[in-house]
Design an enzyme around this catalytic site. Structure first.
Site, mmCIF file in Angstrom:
data_model
loop_
_atom_site.group_PDB
_atom_site.id
_atom_site.type_symbol
_atom_site.label_atom_id
_atom_site.label_comp_id
_atom_site.label_asym_id
_atom_site.label_seq_id
_atom_site.Cartn_x
_atom_site.Cartn_y
_atom_site.Cartn_z
ATOM 1 N N ASP A 75 4.213 7.614 0.541
ATOM 2 C CA ASP A 75 3.102 8.442 0.068
ATOM 3 C C ASP A 75 1.780 7.852 0.567
ATOM 4 O OD1 ASP A 75 1.083 9.707 -1.541
ATOM 5 O OD2 ASP A 75 2.604 10.195 -3.025
ATOM 6 N N HIS B 159 3.053 6.028 -9.803
ATOM 7 C CA HIS B 159 1.805 5.516 -10.382
ATOM 8 C C HIS B 159 2.004 5.016 -11.819
ATOM 9 C CE1 HIS B 159 -0.330 6.804 -6.911
ATOM 10 N NE2 HIS B 159 -0.222 8.098 -7.165
ATOM 11 N N HIS C 291 -0.873 7.826 -0.993
ATOM 12 C CA HIS C 291 -1.468 7.115 -2.120
ATOM 13 C C HIS C 291 -0.617 5.894 -2.479
ATOM 14 C CE1 HIS C 291 -3.048 11.308 -2.899
ATOM 15 N NE2 HIS C 291 -4.140 10.583 -2.782
ATOM 16 N N ASP D 60 -5.547 12.040 -13.990
ATOM 17 C CA ASP D 60 -4.697 13.057 -13.350
ATOM 18 C C ASP D 60 -3.430 13.310 -14.158
ATOM 19 O OD1 ASP D 60 -6.277 13.730 -11.114
ATOM 20 O OD2 ASP D 60 -5.628 11.931 -10.055
#
Length: 284
Positions: free
Chosen positions: A269, A232, A271, A178
């Protein structure tokens, strides 16, 4: 924090509450040992004290917020220019910032109305809800408080790639990581990191003089509306739309500069913020 960024995708978000152990149930009508019921008078006294405490806090202290935002962070995106087709796109922070400015205008109009009713001499809708922070790029030394030198150089190298190379790099990494790349990715990532770091500085700096002490003391919160995001990104790798870990850098800056001794990072979040967890996993 949980385990992997994509693990939450199809799993239920609420695993459920633990059941009450047998023999340990209690209804609201059954006070426990040693407990006392509050009389109506006691409840009124508690409510009165709570109300007095809330009223003793200056109103501006609860509303004024530092705000870091810069249009240059919208320049990062895919080299094919199809930003709107991707989940992490310039419109994301444009919408957030736009809504905050609407709230700013609405608050200013409200204040003007109050002045007109009380004094009859209001001029224009003004508000001090948001105090703008000039956004700058984080320095290499600040980035390397968290990230490796190799990681910094790898992100920096993207700014020197040709359009064809950026297309190839995006094709190779968008599906698996991503990640998208263009000539502005490195600069935007530095701006996002700098914005987060300076939000911490803004609420922890002591005023330069007594003349501004009153104003500075009443602004104790900050919002960084930035992209690319960061949670991330690990110390040595970009992942999941993230290149530098903005919140980790801000937290480490606060610790390194002795602005704080302990910090809580609350990541809501859906995620998993795997990069932030990895960075601080062994930190005591």
């Amino acid at each position: 924090m949980v385990s992997t960024r994509r693990s939450i995708g199809s799993e239920p978000l609420s695993p459920g509450l633990p059941s009450t152990p047998a023999g340990n149930t209690r209804t609201s009508a059954q006070p426990g040992p040693g407990s006392t019921r509050c009389t109506s008078t006691q409840k009124k006294e508690k409510l009165s004290k709570s109300r007095q405490l809330r009223q003793s806090v200056p109103s501006k202290s609860s509303t004024r917020v530092h705000l870091a935002y810069d249009d240059r962070m919208t320049l990062h995106g895919a080299p094919d220019g199809n930003a709107s087709e991707r989940a992490e796109c310039p419109a994301r922070i444009e919408a957030i910032h736009g809504r905050l400015m609407e709230l700013e205008h609405d608050l200013g109009a409200y204040h003007m109305q109050q002045q007109q009713q009380q004094q009859g001499n209001a001029t224009s809708p003004t508000s001090e809800r948001f105090v703008s922070i000039p956004v700058r790029q984080a320095t290499r030394s600040e980035i390397e408080l968290i990230h490796t030198a190799e990681h910094y150089e790898a992100i920096a190298a993207s700014a020197q790639l040709s359009h064809e190379d950026l297309l190839a790099k995006t094709d190779a990494e968008e599906e698996s990581k991503d990640l998208v790349w263009n000539e502005n990715t490195f600069d935007s990532a530095l701006l996002a990191a700098g914005a987060a770091i300076d939000c911490v500085a803004a609420i922890t700096d002591r005023p330069a003089s007594e003349a501004v002490a009153e104003r500075e003391e009443k602004c104790t919160r900050a919002i960084s509306v930035c992209r690319p995001p960061g949670h991330h990104a690990s110390a040595g790798a970009a992942d999941g739309f993230c290149y530098f870990n903005n919140v980790a850098l801000a937290a480490c800056h606060a610790l390194h500069s002795k602005r704080a001794r302990r910090i809580v990072i609350l990541d809501w979040d859906v995620h998993h913020g795997n990069g932030t967890q990895d960075i601080f996993y062994d930190n005591e």
